[in-house]
Design a protein around this motif. Structure first.
Motif, PDB file in Angstrom:
ATOM      1  N   VAL A 136       0.824  -1.214   0.000  1.00 47.04           N
ATOM      2  CA  VAL A 136       0.000   0.000   0.000  1.00 47.04           C
ATOM      3  C   VAL A 136       0.855   1.260   0.000  1.00 47.04           C
ATOM      4  CG1 VAL A 136      -1.775   1.309   1.253  1.00 47.04           C
ATOM      5  CG2 VAL A 136      -1.913  -1.193   1.147  1.00 47.04           C
ATOM      6  N   PHE A 137       1.920   1.253   0.795  1.00 42.11           N
ATOM      7  CA  PHE A 137       2.733   2.456   0.962  1.00 42.11           C
ATOM      8  C   PHE A 137       4.037   2.411   0.166  1.00 42.11           C
ATOM      9  CE2 PHE A 137      -0.100   2.276   4.554  1.00 42.11           C
ATOM     10  CZ  PHE A 137      -0.518   3.590   4.706  1.00 42.11           C
ATOM     11  N   GLY A 138       4.318   1.300  -0.485  1.00 40.31           N
ATOM     12  CA  GLY A 138       5.466   1.215  -1.376  1.00 40.31           C
ATOM     13  C   GLY A 138       6.816   1.208  -0.694  1.00 40.31           C
ATOM     14  N   LYS A 139       6.878   0.751   0.560  1.00 38.69           N
ATOM     15  CA  LYS A 139       8.145   0.727   1.297  1.00 38.69           C
ATOM     16  C   LYS A 139       8.797  -0.647   1.159  1.00 38.69           C
ATOM     17  CE  LYS A 139       6.593   4.656   2.886  1.00 38.69           C
ATOM     18  NZ  LYS A 139       6.909   5.908   2.161  1.00 38.69           N
ATOM     19  N   ARG A 140      10.003  -0.677   0.661  1.00 38.31           N
ATOM     20  CA  ARG A 140      10.709  -1.944   0.480  1.00 38.31           C
ATOM     21  C   ARG A 140      11.959  -2.066   1.337  1.00 38.31           C
ATOM     22  NH1 ARG A 140       8.774  -5.183  -3.344  1.00 38.31           N
ATOM     23  NH2 ARG A 140       7.181  -4.348  -4.736  1.00 38.31           N
ATOM     24  N   ARG A 141      12.339  -0.979   2.004  1.00 36.33           N
ATOM     25  CA  ARG A 141      13.452  -1.010   2.952  1.00 36.33           C
ATOM     26  C   ARG A 141      12.985  -0.278   4.204  1.00 36.33           C
ATOM     27  NH1 ARG A 141      18.758  -1.933   1.309  1.00 36.33           N
ATOM     28  NH2 ARG A 141      19.559  -0.262   2.627  1.00 36.33           N
ATOM     29  N   LEU A 142      12.983  -0.995   5.328  1.00 35.72           N
ATOM     30  CA  LEU A 142      12.416  -0.453   6.550  1.00 35.72           C
ATOM     31  C   LEU A 142      13.354  -0.642   7.732  1.00 35.72           C
ATOM     32  CD1 LEU A 142       8.789  -1.924   6.394  1.00 35.72           C
ATOM     33  CD2 LEU A 142       9.402   0.477   6.031  1.00 35.72           C
ATOM     34  N   ILE A 143      13.312   0.318   8.640  1.00 37.70           N
ATOM     35  CA  ILE A 143      13.751   0.106  10.011  1.00 37.70           C
ATOM     36  C   ILE A 143      12.472  -0.065  10.818  1.00 37.70           C
ATOM     37  CG2 ILE A 143      14.806   1.138  12.051  1.00 37.70           C
ATOM     38  CD1 ILE A 143      16.658   2.687  10.116  1.00 37.70           C
ATOM     39  N   ILE A 144      12.367  -1.173  11.538  1.00 40.82           N
ATOM     40  CA  ILE A 144      11.172  -1.450  12.334  1.00 40.82           C
ATOM     41  C   ILE A 144      11.483  -1.211  13.805  1.00 40.82           C
ATOM     42  CG2 ILE A 144       9.425  -3.168  12.940  1.00 40.82           C
ATOM     43  CD1 ILE A 144      10.025  -4.584  10.305  1.00 40.82           C
ATOM     44  N   VAL A 145      10.570  -0.536  14.487  1.00 44.10           N
ATOM     45  CA  VAL A 145      10.736  -0.232  15.908  1.00 44.10           C
ATOM     46  C   VAL A 145       9.662  -0.948  16.715  1.00 44.10           C
ATOM     47  CG1 VAL A 145      10.666   1.572  17.673  1.00 44.10           C
ATOM     48  CG2 VAL A 145      11.817   2.011  15.494  1.00 44.10           C
ATOM     49  N   SER A 146      10.109  -1.722  17.682  1.00 45.84           N
ATOM     50  CA  SER A 146       9.230  -2.364  18.661  1.00 45.84           C
ATOM     51  C   SER A 146      10.128  -2.905  19.769  1.00 45.84           C
ATOM     52  CB  SER A 146       8.407  -3.482  18.018  1.00 45.84           C
ATOM     53  OG  SER A 146       7.449  -3.973  18.951  1.00 45.84           O
ATOM     54  N   GLN A 147       9.528  -3.626  20.719  1.00 48.16           N
ATOM     55  CA  GLN A 147      10.346  -4.282  21.735  1.00 48.16           C
ATOM     56  C   GLN A 147      11.083  -5.469  21.108  1.00 48.16           C
ATOM     57  OE1 GLN A 147       7.483  -2.758  22.531  1.00 48.16           O
ATOM     58  NE2 GLN A 147       8.536  -1.344  23.920  1.00 48.16           N
ATOM     59  N   ARG A 148      12.207  -5.816  21.690  1.00 45.61           N
ATOM     60  CA  ARG A 148      13.090  -6.820  21.086  1.00 45.61           C
ATOM     61  C   ARG A 148      12.380  -8.153  20.856  1.00 45.61           C
ATOM     62  NH1 ARG A 148      18.657  -6.852  20.652  1.00 45.61           N
ATOM     63  NH2 ARG A 148      18.699  -4.946  21.927  1.00 45.61           N
ATOM     64  N   ASP A 149      11.548  -8.587  21.808  1.00 44.77           N
ATOM     65  CA  ASP A 149      10.916  -9.894  21.651  1.00 44.77           C
ATOM     66  C   ASP A 149       9.800  -9.881  20.606  1.00 44.77           C
ATOM     67  OD1 ASP A 149       9.262  -8.328  23.230  1.00 44.77           O
ATOM     68  OD2 ASP A 149       8.817  -9.883  24.699  1.00 44.77           O
ATOM     69  N   HIS A 150       9.340  -8.703  20.222  1.00 47.11           N
ATOM     70  CA  HIS A 150       8.367  -8.575  19.130  1.00 47.11           C
ATOM     71  C   HIS A 150       9.081  -8.336  17.804  1.00 47.11           C
ATOM     72  CE1 HIS A 150       4.936  -6.028  17.188  1.00 47.11           C
ATOM     73  NE2 HIS A 150       4.861  -7.285  16.802  1.00 47.11           N
ATOM     74  N   LEU A 151      10.181  -7.630  17.860  1.00 47.61           N
ATOM     75  CA  LEU A 151      10.942  -7.303  16.647  1.00 47.61           C
ATOM     76  C   LEU A 151      11.378  -8.543  15.879  1.00 47.61           C
ATOM     77  CD1 LEU A 151      13.488  -4.420  17.354  1.00 47.61           C
ATOM     78  CD2 LEU A 151      11.733  -4.516  15.571  1.00 47.61           C
ATOM     79  N   ALA A 152      11.760  -9.584  16.609  1.00 47.92           N
ATOM     80  CA  ALA A 152      12.260 -10.784  15.945  1.00 47.92           C
ATOM     81  C   ALA A 152      11.227 -11.331  14.966  1.00 47.92           C
ATOM     82  CB  ALA A 152      12.621 -11.839  16.988  1.00 47.92           C
ATOM     83  N   ARG A 153       9.979 -11.447  15.420  1.00 50.15           N
ATOM     84  CA  ARG A 153       8.919 -11.962  14.547  1.00 50.15           C
ATOM     85  C   ARG A 153       8.631 -10.987  13.413  1.00 50.15           C
ATOM     86  NH1 ARG A 153       3.422 -11.292  15.621  1.00 50.15           N
ATOM     87  NH2 ARG A 153       3.923 -10.912  17.815  1.00 50.15           N
ATOM     88  N   ALA A 154       8.641  -9.688  13.711  1.00 48.99           N
ATOM     89  CA  ALA A 154       8.389  -8.685  12.675  1.00 48.99           C
ATOM     90  C   ALA A 154       9.447  -8.742  11.579  1.00 48.99           C
ATOM     91  CB  ALA A 154       8.344  -7.287  13.293  1.00 48.99           C
ATOM     92  N   LEU A 155      10.696  -8.905  11.980  1.00 51.08           N
ATOM     93  CA  LEU A 155      11.780  -8.980  10.997  1.00 51.08           C
ATOM     94  C   LEU A 155      11.701 -10.265  10.181  1.00 51.08           C
ATOM     95  CD1 LEU A 155      14.600  -7.599  13.294  1.00 51.08           C
ATOM     96  CD2 LEU A 155      13.719  -6.483  11.239  1.00 51.08           C
ATOM     97  N   PHE A 156      11.355 -11.360  10.838  1.00 51.97           N
ATOM     98  CA  PHE A 156      11.160 -12.628  10.136  1.00 51.97           C
ATOM     99  C   PHE A 156      10.079 -12.476   9.058  1.00 51.97           C
ATOM    100  CE2 PHE A 156       8.490 -16.455   9.885  1.00 51.97           C
ATOM    101  CZ  PHE A 156       9.403 -17.371   9.380  1.00 51.97           C
TER     102      PHE A 156
END
Length: 201
Positions: A136-156
């Motif tokens: 929708v927003f056309g983003k293909r390179r991201l820095i994701i911000v969340s807590q470390r134990d949530h970030l792992a799944r988001a990055l996966f």
């Protein structure tokens, strides 16, 4: 004997599910170790910083400052010249509850210009936020911000959904205690399901 056999089969099925969920969590955690950047000088140039939503303090039973910690990190990326564009993604329920709007307002209060912030009001789950960031927003390179134990799944999820992503961890955790860790494990298992099925956001 039939009820006892059914009960035993049910217990075995639940046990197998929990084992699979724990294994899934181990895999997603490995992605967090690979792509969470503790040294911000190593952060690459990206299309945007994606801040994942959750209930603000005091709303819907949220008794921790989880979202505030995420926004502190995001604002720090702006002030440290590590980022110049943000996508805030969360749930909107009617006119009174809007995580993305709350995040935008809190970032502005922390000195980030409103013009640098895009809002996604349909980030109902981590999977939705990431897929919509790309489609929708056309983003293909991201820095994701969340807590470390949530970030792992988001990055996966991001790395398997066609998004180059790195993470910056905020203070705190999302999955504390036995119950919380079980939820985190099951969420990782659902992540595998979403990727395999190609669930529409």
């Amino acid at each position: 004997h039939v009820p006892a056999l059914l009960a035993g089969a049910f217990v075995l099925a639940i046990a197998a599910l929990l084992v699979l969920a724990s294994m899934a969590r181990s895999v997603t955690d490995a992605w967090g170790r690979a792509y969470v950047m503790d040294d911000r000088l190593r952060l690459p140039k990206v299309d945007a910083v994606l801040v994942l939503g959750t209930s603000p303090y005091g709303y819907r039973g949220q008794d921790l400052w989880t979202l505030s910690h995420r926004l502190d990190v995001a604002a720090g990326l702006w002030h440290g010249d590590f980022a110049d564009h943000f996508l805030v993604s969360g749930i909107r329920i009617g006119d009174d509850y809007d995580e993305a709007r709350t995040m935008r307002d809190e970032l502005v209060a922390r000195g980030v210009p409103a013009a640098a912030i895009e809002l996604d009001h349909k980030g109902n789950r981590t999977w939705d936020s990431i897929v919509r960031a790309r489609t929708v927003f056309g983003k293909r390179r991201l820095i994701i911000v969340s807590q470390r134990d949530h970030l792992a799944r988001a990055l996966f999820l991001a790395r398997h959904a066609g998004v180059e992503a790195w993470g910056v961890a905020a203070r705190g955790t999302n999955y504390d205690g036995f119950y919380g860790n079980m939820i985190g494990n099951l969420a990782s298992l659902v992540a595998f399901y979403d990727l395999t099925r190609g669930t529409a956001p």
